[in-house]
Every structure is written in structure tokens, then in C-alpha cells.
Design an enzyme around this catalytic site. Structure first.
Site, PDB file in Angstrom:
ATOM      1  N   HIS A 117       0.941   6.229   1.865  1.00  0.00           N
ATOM      2  CA  HIS A 117       1.657   7.198   2.698  1.00  0.00           C
ATOM      3  C   HIS A 117       2.826   7.865   1.997  1.00  0.00           C
ATOM      4  CE1 HIS A 117      -1.246   6.558   5.621  1.00  0.00           C
ATOM      5  NE2 HIS A 117      -0.865   5.334   5.946  1.00  0.00           N
ATOM      6  N   HIS A 175      -3.635  -4.544   7.828  1.00  0.00           N
ATOM      7  CA  HIS A 175      -3.733  -3.432   8.778  1.00  0.00           C
ATOM      8  C   HIS A 175      -2.810  -3.655   9.964  1.00  0.00           C
ATOM      9  CE1 HIS A 175      -5.245   0.227  10.438  1.00  0.00           C
ATOM     10  NE2 HIS A 175      -5.887   0.397   9.301  1.00  0.00           N
ATOM     11  N   GLU A 198     -10.887  -9.419   3.146  1.00  0.00           N
ATOM     12  CA  GLU A 198      -9.623  -9.073   3.797  1.00  0.00           C
ATOM     13  C   GLU A 198      -9.922  -8.916   5.278  1.00  0.00           C
ATOM     14  OE1 GLU A 198      -7.230  -5.981   2.017  1.00  0.00           O
ATOM     15  OE2 GLU A 198      -6.297  -5.520   3.953  1.00  0.00           O
ATOM     16  N   GLU A 229      -8.746   0.360  -2.702  1.00  0.00           N
ATOM     17  CA  GLU A 229      -9.614   0.373  -1.523  1.00  0.00           C
ATOM     18  C   GLU A 229     -10.514   1.586  -1.643  1.00  0.00           C
ATOM     19  OE1 GLU A 229      -7.152   0.811   1.869  1.00  0.00           O
ATOM     20  OE2 GLU A 229      -6.108  -1.057   1.547  1.00  0.00           O
ATOM     21  N   ARG A 287      -7.043  12.792   0.993  1.00  0.00           N
ATOM     22  CA  ARG A 287      -5.930  13.230   1.852  1.00  0.00           C
ATOM     23  C   ARG A 287      -4.582  12.694   1.387  1.00  0.00           C
ATOM     24  NH1 ARG A 287      -7.159  10.041   7.450  1.00  0.00           N
ATOM     25  NH2 ARG A 287      -9.208  10.964   7.181  1.00  0.00           N
ATOM     26  N   ASN A 316       0.851  -1.186   0.000  1.00  0.00           N
ATOM     27  CA  ASN A 316       0.000   0.000   0.000  1.00  0.00           C
ATOM     28  C   ASN A 316       0.891   1.241   0.000  1.00  0.00           C
ATOM     29  OD1 ASN A 316      -1.406   2.269   1.095  1.00  0.00           O
ATOM     30  ND2 ASN A 316      -3.072   0.916   1.668  1.00  0.00           N
ATOM     31  N   THR A 320      -8.139   3.534   8.437  1.00  0.00           N
ATOM     32  CA  THR A 320      -9.382   2.768   8.477  1.00  0.00           C
ATOM     33  C   THR A 320      -9.540   2.111   9.850  1.00  0.00           C
ATOM     34  OG1 THR A 320      -8.905   2.286   6.175  1.00  0.00           O
ATOM     35  CG2 THR A 320     -10.739   1.099   7.161  1.00  0.00           C
ATOM     36  N   HIS A 335      -5.744   3.564  -1.515  1.00  0.00           N
ATOM     37  CA  HIS A 335      -7.068   3.915  -1.001  1.00  0.00           C
ATOM     38  C   HIS A 335      -7.400   5.323  -1.491  1.00  0.00           C
ATOM     39  CE1 HIS A 335      -9.749   4.249   2.889  1.00  0.00           C
ATOM     40  NE2 HIS A 335     -10.415   4.546   1.793  1.00  0.00           N
ATOM     41  N   ARG A 363      -9.509   8.040  -0.912  1.00  0.00           N
ATOM     42  CA  ARG A 363     -10.451   8.483   0.119  1.00  0.00           C
ATOM     43  C   ARG A 363     -11.290   9.633  -0.393  1.00  0.00           C
ATOM     44  NH1 ARG A 363      -8.940   6.592   5.570  1.00  0.00           N
ATOM     45  NH2 ARG A 363     -10.652   7.932   6.223  1.00  0.00           N
TER      46      ARG A 363
HETATM   47  N1  PXP Z   1      -5.790  -3.076   4.157  1.00  0.00           N
HETATM   48  C1  PXP Z   1      -6.768  -2.145   4.235  1.00  0.00           C
HETATM   49  C2  PXP Z   1      -8.137  -2.531   3.796  1.00  0.00           C
HETATM   50  C3  PXP Z   1      -6.501  -0.836   4.686  1.00  0.00           C
HETATM   51  O1  PXP Z   1      -7.487   0.066   4.755  1.00  0.00           O
HETATM   52  C4  PXP Z   1      -5.169  -0.497   5.027  1.00  0.00           C
HETATM   53  C5  PXP Z   1      -4.843   0.895   5.433  1.00  0.00           C
HETATM   54  O2  PXP Z   1      -5.060   1.753   4.354  1.00  0.00           O
HETATM   55  C6  PXP Z   1      -4.178  -1.497   4.900  1.00  0.00           C
HETATM   56  C7  PXP Z   1      -4.520  -2.785   4.497  1.00  0.00           C
HETATM   57  C8  PXP Z   1      -2.752  -1.226   5.224  1.00  0.00           C
HETATM   58  O3  PXP Z   1      -2.631  -0.961   6.591  1.00  0.00           O
HETATM   59  P1  PXP Z   1      -1.242  -0.469   7.178  1.00  0.00           P
HETATM   60  O4  PXP Z   1      -0.959   0.857   6.523  1.00  0.00           O
HETATM   61  O5  PXP Z   1      -1.493  -0.365   8.637  1.00  0.00           O
HETATM   62  O6  PXP Z   1      -0.227  -1.506   6.796  1.00  0.00           O
END
Ligand code: PXP
Length: 242
Positions: free
Chosen positions: A12, A193, A153, A72, A51, A9, A103, A45, A47
Site C-alpha cells: 500500500h 490478512h 498461510e 504473493e 495496481r 507487506n 485478496t 503482491h 498483481r
Molecule cells: N497475506 C496475504 C496472502 C495477503 O494477500 C495479504 C494482503 O495482500 C496480506 C497477508 C496482508 O493483509 P493486510 O494488508 O490486510 O494486512
């Protein structure tokens, strides 16, 4: 030996860019590096408040990602329209609250009603594989199977945030049982997550888990060791003995 697929992901990377309102760092560049380090999927994601990831990122990623693109998004009209236009390989429906830092909690599939069913149908009609991000709760897993999505998931955040060994063990058991139930119901089971190099291994060991989506810890680690190394380090931990 099985290797759990790694979805990276890159949200960030975009968070840092948006903090300055400039063009860098570019999540598209991070996605390319993640793929060259062995990522199996790029996850973003989009959003509602934009952001981090922007529509431009999604469009460019659709053209550049060579593995799979997993979007996402909330079950909201605006973002579903974008998803159906851009057509990622997969869409993961997530709950979205404006005030949250990330999330929080899984989607309420049990109480999701017609709105959620319509969102799933819309994505499926556009040829997009649908996954639901849910807590490892049997009722939510069964409701997901009834919606005829292809994947779930499981939210691993409660496991990751547990502060005592007993709480962590209890949460791990919930994820294990949830993964077994999901697979029995014919669902592809992913998790994500809060996963880090330190807490990922017990999740990898769960036989039904096929994919992990990991963002924050990889992007954070990349600041110190570089993006490719951060992805490669995580990928190394995703093997399990069968
Ligand atoms: N899976 C989903 C569905 C999420 O919403 C997120 C956060 O955007 C992640 C995985 C990744 O989580 P983390 O950034 O804590 O690794």
C-alpha cells in the site's frame, strides 16, 4: 518466550504512489525502514493488473532486501515466469480476482487441479519455497500437504472481520485447529490478512503459528507515527509465552 516472525507487506506504499503516477512514496524505502525496525521479511503482491507493486519494485527489492522476500502471486503463467526469474526466497500463491479490493478468501487447493500442481512444481524447481494462502479449512490444509508445499498461510480475514464475540471466537477456533493440523502435517504455518494492533494477540498466542504477514494496518499507522515506529509497535506484540 517465542517471537512470531513479522512479514511486512509494503503493497500500500505503492498504492499511494500509483494513485499519483509519480515515483514516491517508494515501497523499497519502506522495506528498508521495516527491516531496520525489526521486520523479519518483506512481502509484496505482484498483481496481474499491477495496481500497486510493479516489476521494478520486485527487482529492486530482490537486490536490497536483507531479510527474506516473500512474493504473493496468482498461479498464472506471466507472474510465475517473473517469479522464477527474480527468485524471491518464498512465493505465496493466492487467488486473484480483478474486481476485488484485496485478496478475498483463500486459494482452492482441493479444486486446484493440475494447474496449481504445475505452479508449485515450477516454483520449487526454481529453488523458491512455496506457501499456499488458504482458509483455515481442514480439507484445504490436507490438500496443501498432499501438494508437498513447505508452508501454508491461514487467512485470518474472517476472524478479523467478525462482528460478534461469538463469531470471532468461532473463527479463532478454526484458525487454532487449522494451525494445529498444518503443523501435524509438517507444514510451516503462517497467518495473515486484516491483522491490526487490536486483534493480533489471540493469533500470536496460537502455538503453531510461526509467522504473520501484515500490511494495511501497518502502512495506515505509519502515516501517523512513522514507518519504523508502526513496525516496531506491531513487532512488540508478537511475543508469546511457551
Ligand atoms: N497475506 C496475504 C496472502 C495477503 O494477500 C495479504 C494482503 O495482500 C496480506 C497477508 C496482508 O493483509 P493486510 O494488508 O490486510 O494486512
Amino acid at each position: 518466550m517465542t517471537r512470531v516472525r513479522l512479514g511486512v507487506n509494503v503493497d500500500h506504499v505503492a498504492t499511494l504512489r500509483q494513485a499519483r503516477g509519480v515515483r514516491f512514496p517508494d515501497p523499497v524505502a519502506a522495506a528498508l525502514l521495516a527491516e531496520s525496525a525489526g521486520a523479519d521479511q518483506i512481502t509484496v503482491h505482484l498483481r496481474e493488473d499491477r495496481r500497486h507493486i510493479q516489476e521494478r519494485d520486485l527487482r529492486v527489492l530482490r537486490e536490497t532486501v536483507q531479510t527474506r522476500l516473500n512474493l504473493e502471486c496468482a498461479a498464472a503463467d506471466e507472474v510465475l515466469s517473473i517469479a522464477c526469474k527474480v527468485r524471491p526466497d518464498e512465493a505465496t500463491l493466492v487467488p486473484e480476482l480483478r474486481e476485488e479490493l484485496t485478496t478475498e478468501g483463500g486459494l482452492d487447493v482441493v479444486g486446484g487441479g493440475a494447474r496449481l500442481a504445475e505452479a508449485v512444481a515450477r516454483l520449487k524447481e526454481a529453488g523458491i519455497m512455496v506457501s499456499l494462502f488458504i482458509d483455515p479449512d481442514p480439507a484445504q490444509i490436507e490438500a496443501s500437504a498432499r501438494l508437498e508445499v513447505e508452508a501454508i498461510e491461514l487467512h485470518s480475514g474472517t476472524y478479523c472481520d467478525a462482528t460478534t464475540a461469538a463469531a470471532r471466537e468461532a473463527e479463532l477456533t478454526r484458525v487454532e485447529e487449522g494451525a494445529a493440523l498444518g503443523a501435524r502435517l509438517g507444514l510451516m504455518v503462517a497467518a495473515g490478512h486484516g491483522l491490526t494492533l487490536q486483534n493480533v494477540e489471540p493469533i500470536v498466542a496460537i502455538p503453531q503459528i510461526e509467522e504473520l504477514n501484515i500490511g494495511h494496518s501497518i502502512v495506515a499507522r505509519a502515516l501517523f507515527v512513522g514507518f519504523e515506529e508502526a513496525v516496531a509497535e506491531m513487532r512488540e506484540l508478537l511475543f508469546r509465552d511457551d
